[in-house]
Every structure is written in C-alpha cells, then in structure tokens.
Design a protein around this motif. Sequence first.
Motif, PDB file in Angstrom:
ATOM      1  N   SER A 360     -13.971  44.227  -4.075  1.00  0.00           N
ATOM      2  CA  SER A 360     -12.895  45.087  -3.568  1.00  0.00           C
ATOM      3  C   SER A 360     -12.587  44.775  -2.108  1.00  0.00           C
ATOM      4  CB  SER A 360     -13.258  46.566  -3.730  1.00  0.00           C
ATOM      5  OG  SER A 360     -14.263  46.969  -2.821  1.00  0.00           O
ATOM      6  N   GLU A 361     -13.612  44.429  -1.319  1.00  0.00           N
ATOM      7  CA  GLU A 361     -13.385  44.084   0.088  1.00  0.00           C
ATOM      8  C   GLU A 361     -12.600  42.783   0.218  1.00  0.00           C
ATOM      9  OE1 GLU A 361     -17.509  46.195   1.706  1.00  0.00           O
ATOM     10  OE2 GLU A 361     -17.477  44.066   1.185  1.00  0.00           O
ATOM     11  N   VAL A 362     -12.957  41.806  -0.586  1.00  0.00           N
ATOM     12  CA  VAL A 362     -12.272  40.519  -0.524  1.00  0.00           C
ATOM     13  C   VAL A 362     -10.826  40.657  -0.998  1.00  0.00           C
ATOM     14  CG1 VAL A 362     -12.240  38.161  -1.418  1.00  0.00           C
ATOM     15  CG2 VAL A 362     -14.413  39.232  -0.805  1.00  0.00           C
ATOM     16  N   ILE A 363     -10.631  41.367  -2.095  1.00  0.00           N
ATOM     17  CA  ILE A 363      -9.280  41.514  -2.646  1.00  0.00           C
ATOM     18  C   ILE A 363      -8.392  42.304  -1.691  1.00  0.00           C
ATOM     19  CG2 ILE A 363      -7.948  42.558  -4.524  1.00  0.00           C
ATOM     20  CD1 ILE A 363     -10.410  41.878  -6.331  1.00  0.00           C
ATOM     21  N   ALA A 364      -8.908  43.380  -1.105  1.00  0.00           N
ATOM     22  CA  ALA A 364      -8.114  44.159  -0.157  1.00  0.00           C
ATOM     23  C   ALA A 364      -7.710  43.303   1.041  1.00  0.00           C
ATOM     24  CB  ALA A 364      -8.903  45.384   0.309  1.00  0.00           C
ATOM     25  N   SER A 365      -8.622  42.464   1.519  1.00  0.00           N
ATOM     26  CA  SER A 365      -8.309  41.573   2.645  1.00  0.00           C
ATOM     27  C   SER A 365      -7.245  40.562   2.242  1.00  0.00           C
ATOM     28  CB  SER A 365      -9.578  40.859   3.108  1.00  0.00           C
ATOM     29  OG  SER A 365     -10.571  41.777   3.512  1.00  0.00           O
ATOM     30  N   LEU A 366      -7.391  40.009   1.048  1.00  0.00           N
ATOM     31  CA  LEU A 366      -6.429  39.023   0.570  1.00  0.00           C
ATOM     32  C   LEU A 366      -5.039  39.625   0.394  1.00  0.00           C
ATOM     33  CD1 LEU A 366      -5.829  36.191  -0.514  1.00  0.00           C
ATOM     34  CD2 LEU A 366      -6.615  36.975  -2.753  1.00  0.00           C
ATOM     35  N   LEU A 367      -4.959  40.808  -0.190  1.00  0.00           N
ATOM     36  CA  LEU A 367      -3.670  41.466  -0.381  1.00  0.00           C
ATOM     37  C   LEU A 367      -2.997  41.761   0.959  1.00  0.00           C
ATOM     38  CD1 LEU A 367      -4.530  43.951  -3.273  1.00  0.00           C
ATOM     39  CD2 LEU A 367      -3.193  41.840  -3.427  1.00  0.00           C
ATOM     40  N   THR A 381      -4.391  46.986   9.518  1.00  0.00           N
ATOM     41  CA  THR A 381      -5.665  46.361   9.179  1.00  0.00           C
ATOM     42  C   THR A 381      -6.841  47.182   9.693  1.00  0.00           C
ATOM     43  OG1 THR A 381      -5.489  44.974  11.170  1.00  0.00           O
ATOM     44  CG2 THR A 381      -4.755  44.010   9.068  1.00  0.00           C
ATOM     45  N   ASN A 382      -6.614  48.469   9.975  1.00  0.00           N
ATOM     46  CA  ASN A 382      -7.750  49.280  10.395  1.00  0.00           C
ATOM     47  C   ASN A 382      -8.644  49.583   9.197  1.00  0.00           C
ATOM     48  OD1 ASN A 382      -7.020  51.825   9.128  1.00  0.00           O
ATOM     49  ND2 ASN A 382      -5.505  52.095  10.749  1.00  0.00           N
ATOM     50  N   ALA A 383      -9.856  49.997   9.484  1.00  0.00           N
ATOM     51  CA  ALA A 383     -10.862  50.155   8.437  1.00  0.00           C
ATOM     52  C   ALA A 383     -10.458  51.193   7.399  1.00  0.00           C
ATOM     53  CB  ALA A 383     -12.194  50.537   9.074  1.00  0.00           C
ATOM     54  N   ARG A 384      -9.845  52.273   7.839  1.00  0.00           N
ATOM     55  CA  ARG A 384      -9.467  53.331   6.893  1.00  0.00           C
ATOM     56  C   ARG A 384      -8.423  52.828   5.901  1.00  0.00           C
ATOM     57  NH1 ARG A 384      -7.491  59.432   8.663  1.00  0.00           N
ATOM     58  NH2 ARG A 384      -7.532  60.344   6.558  1.00  0.00           N
ATOM     59  N   THR A 385      -7.426  52.110   6.393  1.00  0.00           N
ATOM     60  CA  THR A 385      -6.379  51.594   5.512  1.00  0.00           C
ATOM     61  C   THR A 385      -6.940  50.565   4.539  1.00  0.00           C
ATOM     62  OG1 THR A 385      -4.722  51.949   7.223  1.00  0.00           O
ATOM     63  CG2 THR A 385      -4.146  50.454   5.440  1.00  0.00           C
ATOM     64  N   GLY A 387     -10.011  50.314   3.552  1.00  0.00           N
ATOM     65  CA  GLY A 387     -10.894  51.011   2.621  1.00  0.00           C
ATOM     66  C   GLY A 387     -10.125  51.716   1.517  1.00  0.00           C
ATOM     67  N   ARG A 388      -9.022  52.322   1.877  1.00  0.00           N
ATOM     68  CA  ARG A 388      -8.193  52.991   0.869  1.00  0.00           C
ATOM     69  C   ARG A 388      -7.598  51.977  -0.108  1.00  0.00           C
ATOM     70  NH1 ARG A 388      -4.727  57.387   4.484  1.00  0.00           N
ATOM     71  NH2 ARG A 388      -6.324  59.042   4.528  1.00  0.00           N
ATOM     72  N   LEU A 389      -7.149  50.843   0.411  1.00  0.00           N
ATOM     73  CA  LEU A 389      -6.606  49.813  -0.455  1.00  0.00           C
ATOM     74  C   LEU A 389      -7.672  49.294  -1.409  1.00  0.00           C
ATOM     75  CD1 LEU A 389      -4.406  47.848  -1.332  1.00  0.00           C
ATOM     76  CD2 LEU A 389      -4.987  46.404   0.642  1.00  0.00           C
ATOM     77  N   ALA A 390      -8.875  49.060  -0.901  1.00  0.00           N
ATOM     78  CA  ALA A 390      -9.966  48.587  -1.746  1.00  0.00           C
ATOM     79  C   ALA A 390     -10.307  49.598  -2.828  1.00  0.00           C
ATOM     80  CB  ALA A 390     -11.197  48.286  -0.892  1.00  0.00           C
ATOM     81  N   ALA A 391     -10.333  50.878  -2.464  1.00  0.00           N
ATOM     82  CA  ALA A 391     -10.637  51.922  -3.445  1.00  0.00           C
ATOM     83  C   ALA A 391      -9.559  52.007  -4.514  1.00  0.00           C
ATOM     84  CB  ALA A 391     -10.795  53.260  -2.731  1.00  0.00           C
ATOM     85  N   ARG A 392      -8.311  51.855  -4.103  1.00  0.00           N
ATOM     86  CA  ARG A 392      -7.209  51.915  -5.066  1.00  0.00           C
ATOM     87  C   ARG A 392      -7.256  50.722  -6.025  1.00  0.00           C
ATOM     88  NH1 ARG A 392      -3.624  52.632  -1.618  1.00  0.00           N
ATOM     89  NH2 ARG A 392      -2.573  50.613  -1.454  1.00  0.00           N
ATOM     90  N   VAL A 393      -7.546  49.550  -5.499  1.00  0.00           N
ATOM     91  CA  VAL A 393      -7.649  48.366  -6.340  1.00  0.00           C
ATOM     92  C   VAL A 393      -8.776  48.535  -7.356  1.00  0.00           C
ATOM     93  CG1 VAL A 393      -8.291  45.926  -6.315  1.00  0.00           C
ATOM     94  CG2 VAL A 393      -6.618  46.781  -4.672  1.00  0.00           C
ATOM     95  N   ASP A 394      -9.892  49.068  -6.904  1.00  0.00           N
ATOM     96  CA  ASP A 394     -11.033  49.272  -7.798  1.00  0.00           C
ATOM     97  C   ASP A 394     -10.719  50.302  -8.872  1.00  0.00           C
ATOM     98  OD1 ASP A 394     -13.779  49.058  -8.691  1.00  0.00           O
ATOM     99  OD2 ASP A 394     -14.151  50.954  -7.674  1.00  0.00           O
ATOM    100  N   ASP A 400     -15.565  46.150 -12.397  1.00  0.00           N
ATOM    101  CA  ASP A 400     -16.315  46.848 -11.355  1.00  0.00           C
ATOM    102  C   ASP A 400     -16.203  46.035 -10.070  1.00  0.00           C
ATOM    103  OD1 ASP A 400     -18.003  48.237  -9.726  1.00  0.00           O
ATOM    104  OD2 ASP A 400     -19.830  47.845 -10.881  1.00  0.00           O
ATOM    105  N   LEU A 401     -15.337  46.479  -9.186  1.00  0.00           N
ATOM    106  CA  LEU A 401     -15.077  45.742  -7.948  1.00  0.00           C
ATOM    107  C   LEU A 401     -15.939  46.204  -6.782  1.00  0.00           C
ATOM    108  CD1 LEU A 401     -11.172  45.537  -8.166  1.00  0.00           C
ATOM    109  CD2 LEU A 401     -12.869  43.933  -9.041  1.00  0.00           C
ATOM    110  N   GLY A 402     -16.742  47.254  -6.989  1.00  0.00           N
ATOM    111  CA  GLY A 402     -17.625  47.719  -5.931  1.00  0.00           C
ATOM    112  C   GLY A 402     -16.913  48.549  -4.884  1.00  0.00           C
ATOM    113  N   THR A 403     -17.702  49.177  -4.044  1.00  0.00           N
ATOM    114  CA  THR A 403     -17.151  50.007  -2.970  1.00  0.00           C
ATOM    115  C   THR A 403     -17.023  49.184  -1.693  1.00  0.00           C
ATOM    116  OG1 THR A 403     -19.366  50.781  -2.377  1.00  0.00           O
ATOM    117  CG2 THR A 403     -18.097  52.121  -3.937  1.00  0.00           C
TER     118      THR A 403
END
Length: 423
Positions: A360-367, A381-385, A387-394, A400-403
């Motif tokens: 989820s971290e890699v995919i959120a960064s890539l997106l 690119t702040n941590a909260r944004t 993190g929310r993108l990673a959670a939504r992707v997961d 299972d993309l992880g937290t």
Amino acid sequence: MTRVEGTLPSGGRYLIEVPATWHGTLLVWSPGYVSAAGRPASDAPDGTTRQWLLDHGYALAGSQPATIGWAVADIMPDAVATLDKAATRFGPAQRTIAWGASMGGQVTAGLAQARPDRIDGALPLCGSVAGPVAMLNAFLDSNWALKQLVAPRSDLELVHVSDENTRQQKGKALLDSAQVTAQGRARIALAASFSQLSTWSVITDPRPAPRDYEAQEAQQYQAFLSGAMAPRQPLEQRAGGNFSWNTGVDYGSLLARSGRSKEVAALYEKAGLSLKKDLATLAASPRIDADPSAVDYMRRNITPTGEISDPVLTLNETGDNAPTVVQASAYAAAVRSKGDQRLLRQAFVDRPGHCGYTPSEVIASLLTLERRVTTGLWPSTNARTLGRLAARVDADSPLDLGTAGFVNSRPDAMLRPYLPASK
C-alpha cells in the motif's frame, strides 16, 4: 496478459508484462544488489504489488544484469535496452516511470538525471540517492574511527580490501569485543555518529526512548556490521581502486552536526572516558587518500548531481541504514542547488529496516507520482494524505496490501555529501 522474457545484448535478462487492457503507463523496474548469479528478471518489488498493478492496467518491465554485486554500470543501460524491447513489441507508452529499490533506487535516480529522454518520472525506493561516494565516505569515517579508538593495531582492512569475508569476520570480532564494556559501547556510539546510523535499527525491537542512550547504542551496534561495514571489495573491484577518503575531516565538527552528540556525550560520561581526548586521538591519526580514477568511476555510476527535468518522488524509511535516511537530505540539497526543487517531493515511512515497505505504501507513492506526471501538478505528499490514499487503495482491493506508516520527517543533513560538477 502478455508476458515476454528474453536476453539483452549485454547478456542480462529482461521481463515485460502487459495486461489485456493497458492504459498507457509503463513502469520500468531496476533491481537491487545481488551476490549470486542466475537470478531471473523481475518487474516489481513484490508479487502483491505486481498483481495490483497488472489488475489496474499498468504495463511492467524490468531487467536483471548478467553480472553481480554493484552492477550500476550494467543496470542503467539494461533498463534502456528493456524499454527498447517494450516499444518494439508493444508500441510506445503514453508515459514511462522508472522505479527501483536499494541499488535499484540509485539507478532510478540516475535514469532521472541521465535519461530524461526515456522516462517521464522516477520513484527511487530506499535508494542511495546521495550516491556511492558520499555513502562510502560516511562508512569509512565510522570504521576508521572505531579501529583507531578500539584496536589501532588491528589488521582490519578499511580500504583496498583483499578478502571481504575475512574483513567481515574481523570487523564483527572488533565490534563484539567493544560492546562488552562501557568504554567500548561509548566508542561504538561515537563511530556510529559519523555515518549517522539510526538509533532504531532492529525491526523486531520497540523504538528506544529519547534519552535511553544505552538502548540507542545497542541498536547502532546491531546495525554497524551490515550498515557501516557493508561489503566494500566488490565495489573497489569495479571501480579499480579506493574511492573513499578522510583527509582533512574534522571529526569534532562531524559529531556536533551528526544529531547524535547528546547520546555520545552521555555514554562517554557514564564510561568515565574523555570525549575530548578521543577526538584529539582521531585528529592526530593518519588519514586515508582516495584514488581519483576510482572516485570518477563512482561519480559516473552514479552520483546524482541534482539536475533533473522530470518529477521525482523518493521514499525512505526513517530507520534504514543501507542507506541511511540522511541521504534523502543530501539529494534534496543537490536538487535545490540546481534550482529544480519544484520537481522533487520526498516521503518517509516510520520504521527501521531496509526496503521493508508494504504494497500500500509503494502503490500510494506511485499513484502520487503518476498524478504529477499526467497533470503537471503535485498532489499533497504529506504523511496524512499519503496514508489516506494507501488505506483507500487497500480497502478497495481484494489483495492484502498492508497498512501504511507514512510520517512527516526532516532528516538531519548528511555530514559529508559529495556533489560533483555536472559532466
């Protein structure tokens, strides 16, 4: 999906995977350091990330060099050759993003610098983005200081390494003998400060408290061998000599700027040692010169100059030691020095270890990077944004993309960055 594998002119292997419905983005993956030959080419950091990307219309490509070790000189042209193979078979991509982990992250930064004609954006993951000269100078500082203070008569090879296995054994023995005494632990902490080894390095351990300096030193001790004493001989063989030096270095100044001075001072006081005396010993000790031709090899293969013309998003872990997170600071400073800071964003994950990202971290960064490539504007690119993108992707995926553990971070400045002139 169409899967194509084959051999490149260099003898390296390539892999290309294109889904039935390709939306036009091609990702070209550069691999990390390998010590054994014969590995097949890969096109993603892990199987889960690969599957998510293919399911969402991304084409993937990657290579594996014919040689082993510090194969930067082989991987960069192999990446371009793989792109040629993809274009010939599947036609031009609408956009091409380079990505890679560890040494492959350094290669990715190198592609952003040297081949902007072939890529539109770059995502270096846990990469040596300050370049090998700065990284290995920092490691030399730590190893040299430890030897001078703990075992000055030791035959531990610092440069011009003739036998890496023996070097590793002797280095471990030196560290282990120092760790059993308060004096030795204080000196390990001092030596670790020069390469800014993390005070939280072990994945299975909780983060030490801010003033628990003994626990912090224990983390640095466990990271020292794989971090500061990482294999040198294969790099020197490729470079044709020693590319590290410490002539003219003021180690008192390095300690003051390291972000570790309170830890070191507290451990020296507890051990009943004079920090001033040990720094004077270092100041008076013989130094090491580099071979200019070897430095030049490492500059070419590859030390970022900071010149970029496409967007770059770096991702680092705060507790990484191979490379240390301060390399992100050095890379940002290099980019600023060229006036290209609008093209760079940096993200951080708060954990120890090396390249241990969740999908989820890699995919959120890539997106996030892809959006910048396609729109010309950086999303947040702040941590909260992130993190929310990673959670939504997961949440939206059956995989299972992880937290995600994104954190806003400003790493200390790297003590001895190396910024070569552009060539």
